[in-house]
Design an enzyme around this catalytic site. Structure first.
Site, mmCIF file in Angstrom:
data_model
loop_
_atom_site.group_PDB
_atom_site.id
_atom_site.type_symbol
_atom_site.label_atom_id
_atom_site.label_comp_id
_atom_site.label_asym_id
_atom_site.label_seq_id
_atom_site.Cartn_x
_atom_site.Cartn_y
_atom_site.Cartn_z
ATOM 1 N N GLU A 24 4.054 3.975 6.142
ATOM 2 C CA GLU A 24 2.801 3.223 6.012
ATOM 3 C C GLU A 24 1.798 4.015 5.185
ATOM 4 O OE1 GLU A 24 1.156 0.693 6.056
ATOM 5 O OE2 GLU A 24 1.397 -0.588 7.797
ATOM 6 N N ASP A 25 0.882 3.294 4.562
ATOM 7 C CA ASP A 25 -0.184 3.973 3.835
ATOM 8 C C ASP A 25 -1.256 4.493 4.787
ATOM 9 O OD1 ASP A 25 -0.970 1.393 4.535
ATOM 10 O OD2 ASP A 25 -1.723 0.854 2.555
ATOM 11 N N GLY A 41 0.770 -1.249 0.000
ATOM 12 C CA GLY A 41 0.000 0.000 0.000
ATOM 13 C C GLY A 41 0.795 1.289 0.000
ATOM 14 N N ARG A 81 -5.147 0.672 -6.830
ATOM 15 C CA ARG A 81 -3.858 1.186 -6.336
ATOM 16 C C ARG A 81 -3.257 2.238 -7.269
ATOM 17 N NH1 ARG A 81 -2.281 -2.092 -2.071
ATOM 18 N NH2 ARG A 81 -2.683 -4.323 -2.242
ATOM 19 N N ASP A 93 -5.246 2.344 10.815
ATOM 20 C CA ASP A 93 -6.687 2.207 11.043
ATOM 21 C C ASP A 93 -6.898 1.847 12.521
ATOM 22 O OD1 ASP A 93 -9.419 1.961 10.142
ATOM 23 O OD2 ASP A 93 -9.154 -0.180 9.926
ATOM 24 N N PHE A 104 -13.857 3.535 4.360
ATOM 25 C CA PHE A 104 -12.922 2.729 3.575
ATOM 26 C C PHE A 104 -12.443 3.539 2.370
ATOM 27 C CE2 PHE A 104 -11.721 -0.414 0.390
ATOM 28 C CZ PHE A 104 -10.823 -1.164 1.131
ATOM 29 N N VAL A 105 -11.128 3.630 2.200
ATOM 30 C CA VAL A 105 -10.578 4.443 1.113
ATOM 31 C C VAL A 105 -9.712 3.613 0.158
ATOM 32 C CG1 VAL A 105 -10.640 6.623 2.391
ATOM 33 C CG2 VAL A 105 -8.624 5.169 2.569
ATOM 34 N N LYS A 151 -6.921 7.188 10.769
ATOM 35 C CA LYS A 151 -8.349 7.259 11.106
ATOM 36 C C LYS A 151 -8.468 7.322 12.622
ATOM 37 C CE LYS A 151 -9.913 4.283 7.267
ATOM 38 N NZ LYS A 151 -10.496 2.943 6.990
ATOM 39 N N ASP A 183 -5.859 -0.312 -2.012
ATOM 40 C CA ASP A 183 -6.685 -1.138 -2.909
ATOM 41 C C ASP A 183 -8.010 -1.553 -2.306
ATOM 42 O OD1 ASP A 183 -5.399 -2.993 -1.021
ATOM 43 O OD2 ASP A 183 -6.320 -4.537 -2.265
HETATM 44 P P1 5GP Z 1 -4.864 -1.607 11.088
HETATM 45 O O1 5GP Z 1 -4.027 -2.779 11.519
HETATM 46 O O2 5GP Z 1 -4.309 -0.276 11.538
HETATM 47 O O3 5GP Z 1 -6.303 -1.777 11.487
HETATM 48 O O4 5GP Z 1 -4.946 -1.624 9.528
HETATM 49 C C1 5GP Z 1 -3.861 -1.364 8.744
HETATM 50 C C2 5GP Z 1 -3.983 -1.997 7.395
HETATM 51 O O5 5GP Z 1 -5.339 -2.289 7.007
HETATM 52 C C3 5GP Z 1 -3.476 -1.031 6.365
HETATM 53 O O6 5GP Z 1 -2.091 -1.155 6.184
HETATM 54 C C4 5GP Z 1 -4.287 -1.397 5.148
HETATM 55 O O7 5GP Z 1 -3.653 -2.450 4.477
HETATM 56 C C5 5GP Z 1 -5.594 -1.879 5.704
HETATM 57 N N1 5GP Z 1 -6.601 -0.790 5.716
HETATM 58 C C6 5GP Z 1 -7.106 -0.165 6.807
HETATM 59 N N2 5GP Z 1 -8.012 0.765 6.451
HETATM 60 C C7 5GP Z 1 -8.067 0.746 5.097
HETATM 61 C C8 5GP Z 1 -8.826 1.496 4.130
HETATM 62 O O8 5GP Z 1 -9.634 2.386 4.416
HETATM 63 N N3 5GP Z 1 -8.604 1.190 2.810
HETATM 64 C C9 5GP Z 1 -7.724 0.228 2.432
HETATM 65 N N4 5GP Z 1 -7.604 0.023 1.108
HETATM 66 N N5 5GP Z 1 -6.992 -0.498 3.313
HETATM 67 C C10 5GP Z 1 -7.163 -0.235 4.636
HETATM 68 MG MG MG Z 2 -0.676 -1.262 4.665
#
Ligand code: 5GP
Ligand code: MG
Length: 177
Positions: free
Chosen positions: A100-101, A46, A166, A104, A153-154, A132, A160
């Site tokens: 990181e992208d 990402g 992407r 969440d 969700f983005v 977020k 993706d």
């Molecule tokens: P976390 O572990 O912080 O909940 O989630 C991190 C990972 O979940 C990110 O690196 C990404 O791969 C995926 N993710 C979380 N939110 C989104 C979103 O809104 N869109 C997309 N495409 N991936 C997300």
């Molecule tokens: Mg990621």
């Protein structure tokens, strides 16, 4: 608007705005890391576009490497663990900046941080394009944040939906129907 499989997305952050913000983050890092030769560790897939645009605006000596995450299920379904793969560079004693992208829940970045810290870097910070705040479940506070966004969700700019989207230069949010 853009359609990816069964879902419709609308523009949230246009590429010009993303570009401006990424340059500002790079400027901040240039100031914070003079003389430190940071090692950027970009988490694939990402973050590839963010990492490329960020690094084009870093004008101090630096290195970049790329890692992937693999997930494996623990003994209970709830404790899926994530592990970094592909980190060959020695990071002991280095100033590391994880790219990181999106953060969440914070679960992923918390595990990445734990993994990196185990290898004894001199310092570690996190640069994430998106955060977020409403979704955060872990006490992580990335030092460099591009945009704080609502809990939607983005896709786009590296992110993706089921493998698609992407390549989009703008960032889109799932359209409520
Ligand atoms: P976390 O572990 O912080 O909940 O989630 C991190 C990972 O979940 C990110 O690196 C990404 O791969 C995926 N993710 C979380 N939110 C989104 C979103 O809104 N869109 C997309 N495409 N991936 C997300
Ligand atoms: Mg990621």
């Amino acid at each position: 608007m853009v359609q990816l499989k069964d879902k419709t997305f609308e523009v949230l952050l246009p590429h010009l705005e993303i570009g401006r913000r990424v340059r500002a983050l790079a400027e901040q890092i240039n100031q914070d890391y003079q003389e430190k030769c940071p090692l950027f560790v970009a988490v694939l897939n990402g973050s590839f576009m963010f990492a490329a645009d960020l690094l084009k605006n870093i004008d101090i000596p630096c290195e970049i490497t790329f890692v992937k995450l693999t997930s494996y299920e623990g003994t209970q379904r709830s404790n899926t663990l994530t592990q970094l793969v592909g980190l060959r560079e020695g990071i002991a004693g280095r100033h590391v900046i994880i790219i990181e992208d999106i953060v969440d829940s914070g679960i992923t970045i918390e595990q990445v941080l734990a993994d990196v810290k185990q290898k004894n870097p001199q310092s570690v910070r996190v640069a994430t394009l998106l955060l977020k705040p409403e979704a955060l479940e872990k006490p992580v506070a990335p030092e460099y944040v591009g945009f704080e966004i609502a809990n939607k969700f983005v896709v786009g700019y590296g992110l993706d939906y089921d493998g698609l989207g992407r390549n989009l230069p703008d960032i889109y949010a799932l359209k409520a129907d």
